[in-house]
Design a protein around this motif. Structure first.
Motif, short mmCIF file in Angstrom:
data_model
loop_
_atom_site.label_atom_id
_atom_site.label_comp_id
_atom_site.label_asym_id
_atom_site.label_seq_id
_atom_site.Cartn_x
_atom_site.Cartn_y
_atom_site.Cartn_z
N LYS A 64 0.78 -1.10 0.04
CA LYS A 64 -0.15 -0.18 0.06
C LYS A 64 0.61 1.15 -0.04
CE LYS A 64 -3.78 2.32 2.48
NZ LYS A 64 -4.65 2.11 3.81
N GLU A 65 1.90 1.10 0.80
CA GLU A 65 2.75 2.46 0.95
C GLU A 65 3.47 2.59 -0.38
OE1 GLU A 65 6.60 3.40 3.67
OE2 GLU A 65 4.88 2.64 4.61
N SER A 66 3.81 1.40 -1.18
CA SER A 66 4.48 1.47 -2.39
C SER A 66 3.75 1.47 -3.58
CB SER A 66 5.24 0.19 -2.62
OG SER A 66 6.27 -0.08 -1.39
N ASN A 67 2.52 2.32 -3.41
CA ASN A 67 1.43 2.52 -4.57
C ASN A 67 1.14 1.30 -5.42
OD1 ASN A 67 1.29 5.43 -3.79
ND2 ASN A 67 3.20 5.74 -4.93
N ASP A 68 0.86 0.44 -4.49
CA ASP A 68 0.41 -1.03 -5.08
C ASP A 68 -0.87 -1.33 -4.33
OD1 ASP A 68 -0.09 -3.49 -6.31
OD2 ASP A 68 1.69 -4.53 -5.54
N PRO A 69 -1.93 -0.54 -4.79
CA PRO A 69 -3.28 -1.02 -4.07
C PRO A 69 -3.89 -2.30 -4.22
CG PRO A 69 -3.48 0.58 -5.79
CD PRO A 69 -1.89 0.53 -5.56
#
Length: 231
Positions: free
Chosen positions: A85-90
């Motif tokens: 999530k933090e790595s922009n992988d929702p």
């Protein structure tokens, strides 16, 4: 010789405890030797160090790697979900939160399942399986108010209605039944349950809107009652 290489890397760490390359090499050796716990501990030590230094992306990469090494470790999976999530992988985060949350429900670890499934729902509010999981958690906790928000299937609405009625919450009973009936208008059990609520309130006209002859299933008394209401 991996054993000799490991000895050298451990010697390096004795001199330079924060040598990241040595730790990574030792983790790789541990994975090859199927020493999963040791590998995860080594990688976690670097991930923690990277987090403290502000290298959040680097820490996230390692959290995901740890989860890949230990697929049955739910805590590691959750850490990887947060990292995704933090790595922009929702999508990746959703996949992790949903899988872990539903696993926790099956294990009846409801207290831990709830926040995980709520995180999943925040990423995909329309997922029926996540909603079902949250409904199961709410019912297990006896939180009927939350259960009302998650009841989406006829069987859920009918089960919840029984609990609500036992608590004297008849207004909520009708709200739940009518809300789910709006998505399942042809469900005879829901229609009959709503009609019953109206009859209990003396609203026979409203009850008639929900009753059809098919519900009686050959029962003469039921057919007579339907006919009386229609009159």
């Amino acid at each position: 010789d991996r054993r000799k290489a490991a000895a050298v890397f451990w010697s390096i760490l004795a001199i330079q405890p924060e040598n990241e390359h040595a730790v990574l090499q030792l983790a790789a050796i541990a994975v090859d030797a199927q020493r999963t716990r040791q590998a995860c501990e080594l990688l976690a030590s670097i991930a923690d160090r990277r987090s403290l230094s502000g290298n959040r992306r680097g820490a996230a990469e390692l959290r995901i790697r740890i989860a890949d090494i230990a697929p049955d470790d739910l805590d590691a999976q959750l850490a990887a979900g947060a990292a995704r999530k933090e790595s922009n992988d929702p999508e990746g985060a959703l996949r992790v939160f949903k899988t872990v949350g539903l696993t926790l429900v099956k294990q009846q670890r409801f207290d831990k399942a709830r926040p995980v499934l709520e995180s999943a729902m925040a990423l995909n509010p329309g997922d029926d399986e996540i909603t079902d999981g949250l409904y199961a958690v709410a019912m297990a906790d006896g939180d009927l108010t939350r259960a009302c928000a998650y009841a989406a299937r006829p069987d859920q609405a009918l089960s919840l209605a029984v609990r609500l009625e036992a608590d004297g919450r008849r207004d909520d009973v009708r709200r739940v039944l009518e809300g789910v009936a709006g998505r399942h208008p042809e469900n005879a059990q829901l229609r009959a349950a709503i009609a019953r609520q109206h009859i209990m309130d003396g609203n026979v006209v409203e009850a008639a809107d929900y009753l059809v002859e098919d519900m009686a299933q050959g029962n003469a008394d039921a057919l007579f009652a339907i006919a009386e209401i229609q009159l």
